[in-house]
Design a protein around this motif. Sequence first.
Motif, PDB file in Angstrom:
ATOM      1  N   GLU A 117       0.845  -1.200   0.000  1.00 19.93           N
ATOM      2  CA  GLU A 117       0.000   0.000   0.000  1.00 19.93           C
ATOM      3  C   GLU A 117       0.875   1.243   0.000  1.00 19.93           C
ATOM      4  O   GLU A 117       1.872   1.328   0.708  1.00 19.93           O
ATOM      5  CB  GLU A 117      -0.913   0.014   1.218  1.00 19.93           C
ATOM      6  CG  GLU A 117      -1.928   1.145   1.203  1.00 19.93           C
ATOM      7  CD  GLU A 117      -2.874   1.076   2.385  1.00 19.93           C
ATOM      8  OE1 GLU A 117      -4.091   1.150   2.173  1.00 19.93           O
ATOM      9  OE2 GLU A 117      -2.383   0.945   3.530  1.00 19.93           O
ATOM     10  N   GLY A 118       0.471   2.205  -0.804  1.00 21.30           N
ATOM     11  CA  GLY A 118       1.150   3.489  -0.867  1.00 21.30           C
ATOM     12  C   GLY A 118       0.593   4.288  -2.026  1.00 21.30           C
ATOM     13  O   GLY A 118      -0.037   3.732  -2.938  1.00 21.30           O
TER      14      GLY A 118
ATOM     15  N   VAL B  86       1.853   1.300 -14.257  1.00 23.91           N
ATOM     16  CA  VAL B  86       1.889   0.041 -15.010  1.00 23.91           C
ATOM     17  C   VAL B  86       2.689  -1.016 -14.255  1.00 23.91           C
ATOM     18  O   VAL B  86       2.294  -2.184 -14.160  1.00 23.91           O
ATOM     19  CB  VAL B  86       2.485   0.282 -16.410  1.00 23.91           C
ATOM     20  CG1 VAL B  86       2.795  -1.046 -17.102  1.00 23.91           C
ATOM     21  CG2 VAL B  86       1.537   1.112 -17.269  1.00 23.91           C
ATOM     22  N   THR B  87       3.813  -0.603 -13.697  1.00 16.86           N
ATOM     23  CA  THR B  87       4.753  -1.561 -13.093  1.00 16.86           C
ATOM     24  C   THR B  87       4.312  -2.032 -11.719  1.00 16.86           C
ATOM     25  O   THR B  87       4.476  -3.206 -11.370  1.00 16.86           O
ATOM     26  CB  THR B  87       6.149  -0.932 -13.015  1.00 16.86           C
ATOM     27  OG1 THR B  87       6.517  -0.457 -14.315  1.00 16.86           O
ATOM     28  CG2 THR B  87       7.182  -1.948 -12.543  1.00 16.86           C
ATOM     29  N   TYR B  88       3.741  -1.136 -10.928  1.00 17.07           N
ATOM     30  CA  TYR B  88       3.446  -1.461  -9.529  1.00 17.07           C
ATOM     31  C   TYR B  88       1.972  -1.348  -9.145  1.00 17.07           C
ATOM     32  O   TYR B  88       1.613  -1.593  -7.996  1.00 17.07           O
ATOM     33  CB  TYR B  88       4.270  -0.563  -8.606  1.00 17.07           C
ATOM     34  CG  TYR B  88       5.749  -0.711  -8.800  1.00 17.07           C
ATOM     35  CD1 TYR B  88       6.409  -1.879  -8.437  1.00 17.07           C
ATOM     36  CD2 TYR B  88       6.502   0.325  -9.361  1.00 17.07           C
ATOM     37  CE1 TYR B  88       7.778  -2.020  -8.623  1.00 17.07           C
ATOM     38  CE2 TYR B  88       7.877   0.196  -9.542  1.00 17.07           C
ATOM     39  CZ  TYR B  88       8.506  -0.977  -9.176  1.00 17.07           C
ATOM     40  OH  TYR B  88       9.856  -1.116  -9.363  1.00 17.07           O
ATOM     41  N   GLY B  89       1.116  -0.981 -10.104  1.00 18.58           N
ATOM     42  CA  GLY B  89      -0.287  -0.741  -9.775  1.00 18.58           C
ATOM     43  C   GLY B  89      -1.024  -1.963  -9.275  1.00 18.58           C
ATOM     44  O   GLY B  89      -2.008  -1.825  -8.534  1.00 18.58           O
ATOM     45  N   ASP B  90      -0.579  -3.159  -9.653  1.00 16.78           N
ATOM     46  CA  ASP B  90      -1.218  -4.383  -9.172  1.00 16.78           C
ATOM     47  C   ASP B  90      -0.565  -4.925  -7.904  1.00 16.78           C
ATOM     48  O   ASP B  90      -0.909  -6.019  -7.447  1.00 16.78           O
ATOM     49  CB  ASP B  90      -1.179  -5.470 -10.256  1.00 16.78           C
ATOM     50  CG  ASP B  90      -2.135  -5.183 -11.396  1.00 16.78           C
ATOM     51  OD1 ASP B  90      -3.094  -4.412 -11.176  1.00 16.78           O
ATOM     52  OD2 ASP B  90      -1.919  -5.709 -12.509  1.00 16.78           O
TER      53      ASP B  90
ATOM     54  N   GLY C  80      -0.252  -2.828  -5.075  1.00 13.07           N
ATOM     55  CA  GLY C  80      -0.637  -1.961  -3.967  1.00 13.07           C
ATOM     56  C   GLY C  80      -0.195  -0.521  -4.070  1.00 13.07           C
ATOM     57  O   GLY C  80      -0.580   0.300  -3.230  1.00 13.07           O
ATOM     58  N   VAL C  81       0.622  -0.182  -5.074  1.00  8.32           N
ATOM     59  CA  VAL C  81       1.101   1.201  -5.218  1.00  8.32           C
ATOM     60  C   VAL C  81       0.153   1.947  -6.151  1.00  8.32           C
ATOM     61  O   VAL C  81       0.031   1.609  -7.329  1.00  8.32           O
ATOM     62  CB  VAL C  81       2.538   1.250  -5.775  1.00  8.32           C
ATOM     63  CG1 VAL C  81       2.978   2.698  -5.986  1.00  8.32           C
ATOM     64  CG2 VAL C  81       3.490   0.538  -4.825  1.00  8.32           C
ATOM     65  N   ARG C  82      -0.528   2.934  -5.624  1.00 11.38           N
ATOM     66  CA  ARG C  82      -1.442   3.745  -6.407  1.00 11.38           C
ATOM     67  C   ARG C  82      -0.712   5.001  -6.911  1.00 11.38           C
ATOM     68  O   ARG C  82       0.148   5.536  -6.218  1.00 11.38           O
ATOM     69  CB  ARG C  82      -2.652   4.155  -5.570  1.00 11.38           C
ATOM     70  CG  ARG C  82      -3.433   2.959  -5.034  1.00 11.38           C
ATOM     71  CD  ARG C  82      -4.127   2.209  -6.162  1.00 11.38           C
ATOM     72  NE  ARG C  82      -4.825   1.038  -5.689  1.00 11.38           N
ATOM     73  CZ  ARG C  82      -4.403  -0.222  -5.837  1.00 11.38           C
ATOM     74  NH1 ARG C  82      -3.247  -0.455  -6.448  1.00 11.38           N
ATOM     75  NH2 ARG C  82      -5.116  -1.233  -5.388  1.00 11.38           N
ATOM     76  N   VAL C  83      -1.092   5.442  -8.097  1.00 16.00           N
ATOM     77  CA  VAL C  83      -0.440   6.601  -8.720  1.00 16.00           C
ATOM     78  C   VAL C  83      -1.500   7.500  -9.339  1.00 16.00           C
ATOM     79  O   VAL C  83      -2.419   7.012 -10.010  1.00 16.00           O
ATOM     80  CB  VAL C  83       0.560   6.161  -9.815  1.00 16.00           C
ATOM     81  CG1 VAL C  83       1.293   7.388 -10.391  1.00 16.00           C
ATOM     82  CG2 VAL C  83       1.573   5.150  -9.279  1.00 16.00           C
ATOM     83  N   SER C  84      -1.364   8.790  -9.109  1.00 16.38           N
ATOM     84  CA  SER C  84      -2.178   9.785  -9.805  1.00 16.38           C
ATOM     85  C   SER C  84      -1.253  10.839 -10.393  1.00 16.38           C
ATOM     86  O   SER C  84      -0.175  11.121  -9.849  1.00 16.38           O
ATOM     87  CB  SER C  84      -3.180  10.456  -8.862  1.00 16.38           C
ATOM     88  OG  SER C  84      -4.205   9.561  -8.467  1.00 16.38           O
TER      89      SER C  84
END
Length: 272
Positions: free
Chosen positions: A133-134, A170-174, A176-180
């Motif tokens: 998560e992050g 793309v690399t970490y979205g699955d 737990g790392v969320r990006v906006s």
Amino acid sequence: MNVAQRVAIVTGGGAGIGSALVARLAREGARVVVADLDAEAARAVSERVNADHPGSTISAGGDVSETAQIQDLIALAESTFGPVDLYFANAGIAGAPRLDASEQEWDLSIDVNLRAHIRAARLLVPRWLGREEGYFVSTASAAGLLTQIGSATYAVTKHAAVAFAEWLSVTYGDRGVRVSCLCPMGVNTRMLTAGEDSGDALGRAATRAVTSAGDVLEPADVADSVLAAIEDERFLILPHEDVLEMYRQKGSDYDRWLRGMRRYQSSLLEQP
């Protein structure tokens, strides 16, 4: 993600969008490290927000494009509030107009507008993967989708910031790392008028391109858009909704779009 009780770091937090983000996060119950190159500005924002939300923020001065400074911010957040949940890579500079920007000006723009994001992610993503998560929030610009009349350094680095945010998702979205990625047009900040005050015709055109393309929003309005996107865990944040249609037009016929941009630039340069 619900930001209540979360720990956040906001760079460029001493003014503009950054200070509005700090205030909005604190209002929602987050605990925030306010970071800015101008330590006094960061302290003033922290004190103002703490007056309404006691103990919700702490400030720090420093160059957030440097790895050591980012490490210090993370350590400050952890020792004061706990593990970092959200990082707002919001600090940015307008850059120099024209192709003859110096090597030093290019290096500064790349460091602040791009490498600062990369260096923060390199420190935080491994921690977030361990927790599954992050949240990483990149402040780019509509110029990162549509380019920028006037400043090559700004246009190039903001495109790169969008690309890096995409890559992170793309690399970490699955995992737990969320990006906006925030891509506004005109916002009522000091950066908006930097080109107008530059004394350069192309710099003035850069400011006028933004102010004539759509509404100039207040930083608080942009902060509202950012918090709504975080709640929805949505990647692209467009406070100016017209940007999406402009982006679609660009992609549908690149050559037509480039011709239109050249005509638009010429019309701006003809203005007194």
